[in-house]
Each structure stands twice: as structure tokens, then as C-alpha cells.
Design a protein around this motif. Sequence first.
Motif, PDB file in Angstrom:
ATOM      1  N   ASP A  86       0.843  -1.190   0.000  1.00 15.39           N
ATOM      2  CA  ASP A  86       0.000   0.000   0.000  1.00 15.39           C
ATOM      3  C   ASP A  86       0.882   1.245   0.000  1.00 15.39           C
ATOM      4  N   THR A  87       0.483   2.270  -0.738  1.00 17.73           N
ATOM      5  CA  THR A  87       1.228   3.528  -0.759  1.00 17.73           C
ATOM      6  C   THR A  87       0.286   4.663  -0.371  1.00 17.73           C
ATOM      7  N   ARG A  88       0.810   5.618   0.384  1.00 15.10           N
ATOM      8  CA  ARG A  88      -0.022   6.631   1.024  1.00 15.10           C
ATOM      9  C   ARG A  88      -0.162   7.893   0.175  1.00 15.10           C
ATOM     10  N   VAL A  89      -1.374   8.411   0.133  1.00 16.32           N
ATOM     11  CA  VAL A  89      -1.686   9.691  -0.499  1.00 16.32           C
ATOM     12  C   VAL A  89      -2.253  10.602   0.582  1.00 16.32           C
ATOM     13  N   SER A  90      -1.633  11.763   0.781  1.00 15.88           N
ATOM     14  CA  SER A  90      -2.143  12.721   1.755  1.00 15.88           C
ATOM     15  C   SER A  90      -1.904  14.131   1.222  1.00 15.88           C
ATOM     16  N   TRP A 150       4.981   6.316  -3.657  1.00 15.03           N
ATOM     17  CA  TRP A 150       5.368   5.718  -4.938  1.00 15.03           C
ATOM     18  C   TRP A 150       4.167   5.265  -5.765  1.00 15.03           C
ATOM     19  N   HIS A 151       4.213   5.581  -7.050  1.00 17.47           N
ATOM     20  CA  HIS A 151       3.157   5.170  -7.967  1.00 17.47           C
ATOM     21  C   HIS A 151       3.597   5.421  -9.407  1.00 17.47           C
ATOM     22  N   TYR A 152       2.890   4.792 -10.332  1.00 14.95           N
ATOM     23  CA  TYR A 152       2.947   5.157 -11.744  1.00 14.95           C
ATOM     24  C   TYR A 152       1.670   5.926 -12.065  1.00 14.95           C
ATOM     25  N   ASP A 153       1.698   6.712 -13.139  1.00 14.50           N
ATOM     26  CA  ASP A 153       0.495   7.389 -13.617  1.00 14.50           C
ATOM     27  C   ASP A 153      -0.133   6.575 -14.744  1.00 14.50           C
ATOM     28  N   ALA A 173      10.769  12.701  -6.442  1.00 12.05           N
ATOM     29  CA  ALA A 173      11.748  11.636  -6.671  1.00 12.05           C
ATOM     30  C   ALA A 173      11.185  10.663  -7.701  1.00 12.05           C
ATOM     31  N   PHE A 174      12.056  10.181  -8.596  1.00  9.50           N
ATOM     32  CA  PHE A 174      11.585   9.227  -9.601  1.00  9.50           C
ATOM     33  C   PHE A 174      12.704   8.281 -10.030  1.00  9.50           C
ATOM     34  N   HIS A 223       7.423   7.031  -9.270  1.00 11.60           N
ATOM     35  CA  HIS A 223       7.759   8.337  -8.710  1.00 11.60           C
ATOM     36  C   HIS A 223       6.945   8.623  -7.457  1.00 11.60           C
ATOM     37  N   ARG A 224       7.387   9.652  -6.730  1.00 14.31           N
ATOM     38  CA  ARG A 224       6.685  10.050  -5.513  1.00 14.31           C
ATOM     39  C   ARG A 224       7.034  11.493  -5.162  1.00 14.31           C
TER      40      ARG A 224
END
Length: 240
Positions: A86-90, A150-153, A173-174, A223-224
Motif C-alpha cells: 500500500d502507498t499513502r496519499v495525503s 510511490w506510484h505510476y500514472d 523523486a523518480f 515516482h513520488r
Amino acid sequence: MIEDIIDLDRYPIADLASPAAQALVARGRAQLADDGCFLLESFIRPEAAERMAQDACDLVTDGHPQTRLRDREEGRRSGCFAWHRDTRVSMRCVGGDRMASESPLQQVYQWDPLTRFIGAVLERDPFYRSADPMVGNMLGAHRIGDELDWHYDPNDGVVTLMVQRSVSGGRFAFAPMNRPDDPNEEVQREAIDAVMSGQWTGVREVDQMPGTLTLFNGNRSLHRVTPVEAGPERIMLLLS
């Protein structure tokens, strides 16, 4: 006037047929092909950048907050990738429908030559601005502790403009072009885990200054935005 906002001396994009503009387009295409990121530093003049920041700060005070975890099923549904962390979005968001037409936040987005320039760099013809007044031009704000993990678009061309920079943290960062062409989930998972665990040595961290326009291929590069550690809050304009 747009020349009071965008540094057209440094970035002569008003006339795409000019040799200087063609050279800039070629440089952008080469940079995107090389590592997926094209930075145009000081794209916005300092005085206009200050006004942008003030307008943005006024708007994000009551922006829409969201804090959630991206899970593996969301990744599959979006077609981005199949991760098992899981990756966090805030963050907080403000739609373009709340931006005054006379604000440089809107004037930049609505300027047709910029749309044509971005389309030329991304090699998309015809190329349009989003017709959605809310999501076409949005602000994303990160306070202390906020992040975009971290995620891809799902799309291959992301356009952002740095409005306000945090003193510490909040860095972009990517992992340049790290996404494997192999559609096998295990192969992609290994590439993702290498970045997230710090084993992938090619990660770049960029300290974008206010007024920097960035074109980024987020579909190919994990990236993040790192957690903001010290204010002021990080504010980014997202142009669709």
C-alpha cells in the motif's frame, strides 16, 4: 500580459515555428525519451511566481483534504501496475473553477501557445486543454507530514508547475524509465520492490524551485513526492 508571467526571453514558445522554439521542443522530446523528465526552470518570472503563490495559499486554506492508501486492486483497475504494498496519499486539492480568471494560475493554463508547445513536446496533435473547469487546472497542497507515495500514472504525459516549495521534504523523486516492458506481474513487481526498498540505485530526487514547469512521463517512471518535513506547505499546479 503573458510576457509578464512567462519568461518568453528564456523560453520563446509564442511562435512554435521559430528556430528557438523548435530547438526547445527537440530538447524536450530528447529529455523525455532519455529519462522521462523535462524541467523548465524559471519558466515563470519571479514577480509572477510570488503572486501565484499568494493566490494559491489563499485558495488551499480550505482545499478538499484526502488521506488514503492506494492498494493493489486500485493499481490493477487503473492499469498502472500490480503492486503488493500500500502507498499513502495525503494532500489537499483545489479545483480550477475556484481560480479567478485574472490570476496567473489561470492565465498560464488558458494561454493557447503553451498548450501547443506542450502538445509538440509530447508529440500529440491535435492537443487540447481539459474542458472540465474543476480538474483541468488544479492545485495540490502538502502540509507537514503529507506525501504522495510511490506510484505510476495511468497517462504518459503529466504537466506540473511548482508554486511553493517546502524548506525540507516535499521533493519529487523518480526512477527514470524503470518500468519493464514485460507485462508479467512478477517482473513488474520486482522492479517496483527494488525502488521502494532502496535497492534501485538510479532514483533521482529533484528540488523544484517555484516557477519550474515540468513535463514528466509518469507511466514509465515510478515516482513520488517525499513527506513534507518543514513548511511552508508544498503547492503544485497540475495542468491537464
